[in-house]
Design an enzyme around this catalytic site. Structure first.
Site, PDB file in Angstrom:
ATOM      1  N   LYS A 137     -11.382   6.064   5.925  1.00 20.62           N
ATOM      2  CA  LYS A 137     -11.901   6.951   4.877  1.00 20.62           C
ATOM      3  C   LYS A 137     -11.254   8.326   4.944  1.00 20.62           C
ATOM      4  CE  LYS A 137     -16.152   9.044   3.079  1.00 20.62           C
ATOM      5  NZ  LYS A 137     -17.622   8.953   3.023  1.00 20.62           N
ATOM      6  N   HIS A 276       5.893 -35.107  -8.579  1.00 17.32           N
ATOM      7  CA  HIS A 276       5.480 -33.948  -9.381  1.00 17.32           C
ATOM      8  C   HIS A 276       4.009 -34.047  -9.782  1.00 17.32           C
ATOM      9  CE1 HIS A 276       9.966 -33.257 -10.621  1.00 17.32           C
ATOM     10  NE2 HIS A 276       9.735 -33.062  -9.333  1.00 17.32           N
TER      11      HIS A 276
END
Length: 511
Positions: A137, A276
């Site tokens: 932070k 495929h």
């Protein structure tokens, strides 16, 4: 107040920590630490200030509370040059902590080890996560190192300027938030396993989805696309590669289809060939070699360069048959030493894969330009004679072939139909935008063999034309799930053409 900057060090993984700490001291930093990390630094001959000397409170609760204190958090979170923050630090004698070096308790390793619930709970890091988030932070003022892989770059910065560059601080801040988010999700997944959380069977994992990059791939479907295989952190790879080249992105897509196929046909000795993501031959046999040759006969041209899966262990006889052809991957539940030796000698680049009885996800995730689509990914329930209606004379003698064809259509892409005779596909039509073209394609593949065969469809026939084509080719029986406004027209046409129709079995679209 002594404004000497401090580096707070609290790490489980001490890789590279000694050289880093030594350089920090040379650059004027004081070392602040506790427990095991402090002992380690002293063993390196370095002077360390204990956290408890700063806070005035010893480590308590068996080590559960060490760094959770305003003197620590304030030293990290204070904004340098902010008058109010500076005044608070002066009032409460809070030192400036300019660098946090921290990594977390090994919850993941503990969970993978099969540890019990109590052990898991003790590996939930609290203070470390707080340190990471606080430093991240306040990255404009505070450096953060959580990954030893970043130490070399940090040390180069320290040598030049005595502090981490803003670029590195920003990058490690992002890494910290990513790390703590994944850590929390990992804890949720690990505890859900230990607690038997029923929500784990639903979509709870998706709400906190933690993933790890399991394998970098050379590229995606095409060379201009980057790709990788990602898995949940506690998931093992769902397969073991015994030989051959590394699996590619397209290999993994095809593996998805053949593993589904093997699951659909697991009750018989079967072979599934995919190219495929499209099945181009499926057959059963008395052994893997026979199943393979019968599956290959369906479409040997498309099978070239495809992927083959078996539902039974691969033996030397089947391996010799496979070696006569070019395939990318062969998958089987086990591979005999003779079979592996045969394949590696004949086809050294062939990937030989043994699937594991695990699945990384119970849901199917599909990323689209519209968003992430998520659906259950269970195999479809098998049709039964009791769950449908015969139109025409029942052909229970053809039932096993009808189910075989239904499975093949369920594995193929929509619109999909499959022709089957004696436990082997003769033709598979799939991926067509209309069903009648799928039927034409399957019938063309089958040729004269279509006579006396059965046909199944992954969805209803919207018009009678598909059944008319099948009847003209001599198909004996057809299965489809029904649901069209033209169902009666389809059934009437089948009866007029002498084709038995079974209306039942769920829809199995695959886009």
């Amino acid at each position: 107040m002594n404004e000497r900057p401090y580096a707070l060090m609290s790490v489980h993984d001490k890789t590279g920590l000694g050289p880093l700490a030594t350089l920090l001291v040379r650059c004027g930093y004081g070392l602040l630490s506790s427990s095991g990390t402090a002992r380690f630094l002293r063993e390196q001959g370095l002077e360390v200030t204990e956290v408890e000397d700063l806070t005035g409170l010893p480590s308590i609760l068996g080590g559960r509370v060490k760094t959770l204190h305003p003197a620590v958090a304030g030293g990290i979170l204070a904004r340098r040059g902010n008058a109010s923050d500076d005044a608070d630090r002066q009032t409460h004698r809070i030192p400036r902590i300019d660098l946090v070096v921290c990594n977390l308790y090994p919850f993941e390793e503990t969970a993978k080890s099969g540890a019990d619930l109590d052990a898991l709970i003790e590996q939930i890091d609290i203070g470390g996560v707080t340190l990471l988030r606080a430093a991240a932070k306040n990255y404009r003022h505070v450096g953060l190192l959580l990954d030893p892989a970043d130490y070399d770059e940090a040390m180069r910065d320290l040598e030049v300027s005595g502090e981490l560059s803003l670029v590195l601080r920003g990058r490690t801040a992002l890494k910290a938030f990513e790390h703590t988010a994944a850590y929390d999700a990992l804890i949720r997944e690990g505890l859900s396993r230990a607690l038997g959380d029923p929500e784990r069977e639903e979509d709870a994992l998706l709400r906190v989805l933690p993933l790890r990059r399991a394998q970098a791939l050379r590229y995606g479907e095409n060379p201009h696309q980057q790709a990788a295989l990602w898995l949940p952190p506690l998931a093992e790879a769902p397969f073991e590669v015994l030989s051959g080249k590394e699996l590619s992105y397209n290999n993994l897509l095809d593996l998805d289809t053949v593993l589904r196929g093997a699951a659909l046909y697991q009750e018989s000795c079967a072979c599934v060939i995919v190219k495929h993501t499209t099945p181009c031959g499926i057959a059963s046999g008395s052994d893997p070699e026979e199943a393979f040759r019968r599956a290959l006969a369906c479409d040997p041209v498309s099978a070239f360069g495809g992927i083959v899966s078996f539902t039974r262990p691969l033996d030397g006889k089947a391996a010799r048959a496979l070696g006569e052809h070019f395939f990318e991957v062969v998958a089987a539940p086990a591979v005999a030493p003779e079979a592996l030796e045969t394949l590696t000698a004949r086809r050294p680049n062939l990937r030989v894969v043994v699937p594991r009885a695990v699945r990384p996800f119970r849901e199917r995730l599909t990323s689209t330009w519209c968003g992430l689509l998520v659906q259950d990914d269970a195999l479809p329930p098998l049709p039964t004679p009791e769950d449908g209606t015969w139109r025409g004379a029942p052909r229970r003698d053809l039932w096993s072939d009808l189910v075989f064809a239904w499975k093949a259509a369920a594995l193929a892409k929509s619109n999909a139909v499959a022709l089957v005779k004696d436990g082997a596909t003769l033709g598979i039509g799939c991926g067509f935008p209309n069903r009648v073209d799928a039927v034409r394609h399957a019938l063309e593949q089958a040729g004269e063999s279509a006579r006396g065969a059965v046909m199944a469809s992954d969805a209803f026939f919207p018009f009678p034309d598909s059944v008319e084509l099948a009847a003209a080719a001599g198909v004996a029986a057809v299965m489809h799930p029904g649901g069209s406004v033209k169902d009666e027209d389809v059934a009437r046409t089948a009866q007029e053409r002498g084709v038995t129709l079974f209306v039942g079995g769920g829809r199995t679209f695959r886009h």
